[in-house]
Design an enzyme around this catalytic site. Sequence first.
Site, PDB file in Angstrom:
ATOM      1  N   CYS A   1       4.805   2.182  17.274  1.00 48.07           N
ATOM      2  CA  CYS A   1       3.251   2.177  17.279  1.00 48.07           C
ATOM      3  C   CYS A   1       2.341   2.546  18.570  1.00 48.07           C
ATOM      4  CB  CYS A   1       3.507   1.312  16.715  1.00 48.07           C
ATOM      5  SG  CYS A   1       4.953  -0.027  18.001  1.00 48.07           S
TER       6      CYS A   1
ATOM      7  N   GLU B   1      -3.981   6.606  12.585  1.00 49.96           N
ATOM      8  CA  GLU B   1      -1.921   6.399  13.684  1.00 49.96           C
ATOM      9  C   GLU B   1      -1.690   7.263  12.530  1.00 49.96           C
ATOM     10  OE1 GLU B   1       0.088   2.582  12.533  1.00 49.96           O
ATOM     11  OE2 GLU B   1       0.841   3.098  14.790  1.00 49.96           O
TER      12      GLU B   1
ATOM     13  N   LYS C   1      13.323 -10.047   6.305  1.00 48.33           N
ATOM     14  CA  LYS C   1      13.211  -8.844   5.294  1.00 48.33           C
ATOM     15  C   LYS C   1      13.306  -7.674   5.898  1.00 48.33           C
ATOM     16  CE  LYS C   1      10.577  -6.396   2.694  1.00 48.33           C
ATOM     17  NZ  LYS C   1      11.492  -4.731   3.242  1.00 48.33           N
TER      18      LYS C   1
ATOM     19  N   GLU D   1       2.496  -7.401  14.674  1.00 46.86           N
ATOM     20  CA  GLU D   1       2.848  -5.520  15.663  1.00 46.86           C
ATOM     21  C   GLU D   1       2.423  -5.772  15.228  1.00 46.86           C
ATOM     22  OE1 GLU D   1       3.495  -3.350  17.383  1.00 46.86           O
ATOM     23  OE2 GLU D   1       5.889  -4.106  17.459  1.00 46.86           O
TER      24      GLU D   1
HETATM   25  P1  NAI Z   1       3.807  -1.312   6.110  1.00 44.48           P
HETATM   26  O1  NAI Z   1       3.527  -1.823   6.583  1.00 44.48           O
HETATM   27  O2  NAI Z   1       3.610  -0.608   4.426  1.00 44.48           O
HETATM   28  O3  NAI Z   1       5.987  -1.758   6.090  1.00 44.48           O
HETATM   29  C1  NAI Z   1       6.372  -2.158   7.084  1.00 44.48           C
HETATM   30  C2  NAI Z   1       6.980  -3.272   6.940  1.00 44.48           C
HETATM   31  O4  NAI Z   1       6.368  -3.748   5.778  1.00 44.48           O
HETATM   32  C3  NAI Z   1       8.433  -3.267   4.946  1.00 44.48           C
HETATM   33  O5  NAI Z   1       9.457  -3.674   5.766  1.00 44.48           O
HETATM   34  C4  NAI Z   1       8.075  -3.088   4.253  1.00 44.48           C
HETATM   35  O6  NAI Z   1       8.638  -3.516   3.138  1.00 44.48           O
HETATM   36  C5  NAI Z   1       7.214  -3.705   4.573  1.00 44.48           C
HETATM   37  N1  NAI Z   1       5.801  -4.484   3.582  1.00 44.48           N
HETATM   38  C6  NAI Z   1       4.942  -4.044   2.741  1.00 44.48           C
HETATM   39  N2  NAI Z   1       3.638  -4.242   2.191  1.00 44.48           N
HETATM   40  C7  NAI Z   1       4.115  -5.606   2.183  1.00 44.48           C
HETATM   41  C8  NAI Z   1       3.693  -6.171   1.599  1.00 44.48           C
HETATM   42  N3  NAI Z   1       2.532  -6.520   1.095  1.00 44.48           N
HETATM   43  N4  NAI Z   1       3.677  -8.116   1.820  1.00 44.48           N
HETATM   44  C9  NAI Z   1       4.833  -7.642   2.853  1.00 44.48           C
HETATM   45  N5  NAI Z   1       5.786  -7.190   3.194  1.00 44.48           N
HETATM   46  C10 NAI Z   1       5.240  -5.591   2.752  1.00 44.48           C
HETATM   47  O7  NAI Z   1       4.792   0.440   6.751  1.00 44.48           O
HETATM   48  P2  NAI Z   1       4.713   1.188   5.643  1.00 44.48           P
HETATM   49  O8  NAI Z   1       4.096   1.548   4.490  1.00 44.48           O
HETATM   50  O9  NAI Z   1       6.286   2.097   5.859  1.00 44.48           O
HETATM   51  O10 NAI Z   1       4.461   3.027   6.542  1.00 44.48           O
HETATM   52  C11 NAI Z   1       2.448   2.984   6.594  1.00 44.48           C
HETATM   53  C12 NAI Z   1       2.118   3.183   8.039  1.00 44.48           C
HETATM   54  O11 NAI Z   1       2.379   2.236   8.691  1.00 44.48           O
HETATM   55  C13 NAI Z   1       3.279   4.233   8.495  1.00 44.48           C
HETATM   56  O12 NAI Z   1       2.031   5.600   9.196  1.00 44.48           O
HETATM   57  C14 NAI Z   1       2.438   3.754  10.490  1.00 44.48           C
HETATM   58  O13 NAI Z   1       1.186   4.339  10.519  1.00 44.48           O
HETATM   59  C15 NAI Z   1       2.137   2.257  10.313  1.00 44.48           C
HETATM   60  N6  NAI Z   1       3.984   1.197  10.677  1.00 44.48           N
HETATM   61  C16 NAI Z   1       3.938   0.744  11.890  1.00 44.48           C
HETATM   62  C17 NAI Z   1       4.771   0.188  11.785  1.00 44.48           C
HETATM   63  C18 NAI Z   1       4.985   0.015  14.025  1.00 44.48           C
HETATM   64  O14 NAI Z   1       5.968  -0.263  13.660  1.00 44.48           O
HETATM   65  N7  NAI Z   1       3.749  -1.021  14.240  1.00 44.48           N
HETATM   66  C19 NAI Z   1       6.338   0.805  11.187  1.00 44.48           C
HETATM   67  C20 NAI Z   1       5.819   1.305  10.477  1.00 44.48           C
HETATM   68  C21 NAI Z   1       4.860   2.002   9.940  1.00 44.48           C
END
Ligand code: NAI
Length: 539
Positions: free
Chosen positions: A346, A443, A237, A312
């Site tokens: 990240c 972050e 996904k 991660e």
């Molecule tokens: P997120 O963690 O919500 O999204 C990442 C992925 O998880 C997307 O594919 C999203 O559709 C999915 N997702 C979201 N909620 C979910 C759930 N309940 N169950 C399963 N999958 C789910 O991150 P978001 O909202 O885009 O960004 C928020 C913060 O997260 C950013 O400001 C940053 O701090 C952090 N982040 C960290 C990343 C990394 O590389 N470690 C990448 C993206 C965001």
Amino acid sequence: MPEMRYNFQQPPQLLIGFSVARGSLRLHHLTSARQEKNMATALKIAPPEDKVSRFVSKTHKILINGKWADAASGKTFPTYNPATGEVLAQVAEGDREDINRAVKAARTAFENGPWSRLTPSERARLIYKLADLLEDNLEEFAELESLDNGKPLKVARAADVPLAVDLFRYMSGWATKIEGNTIPISVPYAAGAKFLAYTLREPVGVVGQIIPWNFPLLMAAWKLGPALATGNTVVLKPAEQTPLTALRLGELFQEAGFPDGVVNIVPGYGETAGAALAAHPDVDKIAFTGSTEVGKLILHAAAGNLKKVSLELGGKSPNVVFADVDLDSAIAGAASAIFFNHGQCCCAGSRLYVEDSIFDKVVDGVAEHANKIKVGSGQDDSNDMGPLVSAEQLNRVCGYLESGISEGARAVAGGSRHGDKGYFVKPTVLVNTNEKMKVVREEIFGPVVTAIPFRDPAELVKQANNSEYGLAAGIWTRDIQKAHRLASQLRAGTVWINCYNIFDAALPFGGYKQSGWGREMGHEVLEQYTEVKAVCAAL
Ligand code: NAI
Ligand code: MG
């Protein structure tokens, strides 16, 4: 081996974001004659705009069992161009029912399909072929990535796509090297008996993979490469903000000849499609990259069938500069550590600790770099930094800037949104911060660094480790003892010494503490995608 050398104009680190202490930047992953030819072509020819706009304007569907289908609900969702805020494309909105269908296809492909009957060598060749196809379409992927995510096209072209190609090539090599051990056993209660005992490494089964938007194609590669090399089948996904390159990659999987159902791609939202995948009772393992908050939700969702989990997650990485350092390198390195990919990494070096005797010089230098960064559409090659990925991220990052400044921090560069169209933020350097502030603890995931002076090295170690995260760290010094001593003291999955943001398919990456579970890349990742079976035969 021939080597391509790029003489990017200063500051090279900001252009591509990989910083090294001295000298020009070498991209070792662009080495074969074929790669050189492709790269030379890519650099000369105009972007394949027709191909890209044709793909973008298609109706984007869901890939299940080798067929492109509408969402079961018939719904679609928009993906935006973050440089303008305008809708770029409409994409089928996968949800629970689509996830159910995709998992079923992946299960059938795993249990009964031709995939499980392929030899390791045949599996390797398919993955290698996929890498070749991706490389053949480098320019198109770079363009799509830049449009959907906002990052500069020149960065996607030089880093995201080549790294993804290299990852698939590296993982294809592992397909034929997934080995167990023979184990001499003693069995104290079976005196005189003899046994042949050995281990087998087998695929975990059906793997669900949920990826973020900061490196959409590369994250897909990090996840798909090892899962396929070890013989699993996948439901991927992509992030709702950036589904396009994953969908185009789906077409390449078909073109490469992967059997139906081995790779299924279901775009959709996290709370719906993502949550359904994480909770699905017939998924054997879930691999997630994204926020720590959602990582914890994934863990809860996985508890139902105790599926294996790898995570991660976030980071708040310390980047430490000692006074003995080569100043220019350290300043350029500290700038690229935070500003690469607009800080949406990240592992971004977001807490800059500088020995107090050179604090002002380093801060002025990083601020000067920040002020020189040309912010604007990633499609324009004269720009160095594109927009943040979404209005949500823009608001989040601006919220942090306001919070920091209201708590007494001072912006010596940037400090606010850039322009009023698209999701741009000015590269920002904050001083007068302390450990209690949100901007130091949390972050931010934007181009915002907090600079903090230190005097006592023992105090520095405590401060640097004072975070719930432990993803990465940077150290800048000419003293090798100091560097390696500190590297052993920092609680982080990656420590870069006199460099930052150096990634390689062979180098494991992942987090201590709340930055995650397990490692991506290297041979370490193979453990996340295999089960160990102990076989014991009486002789
Ligand atoms: P997120 O963690 O919500 O999204 C990442 C992925 O998880 C997307 O594919 C999203 O559709 C999915 N997702 C979201 N909620 C979910 C759930 N309940 N169950 C399963 N999958 C789910 O991150 P978001 O909202 O885009 O960004 C928020 C913060 O997260 C950013 O400001 C940053 O701090 C952090 N982040 C960290 C990343 C990394 O590389 N470690 C990448 C993206 C965001
Ligand atoms: Mg979210």
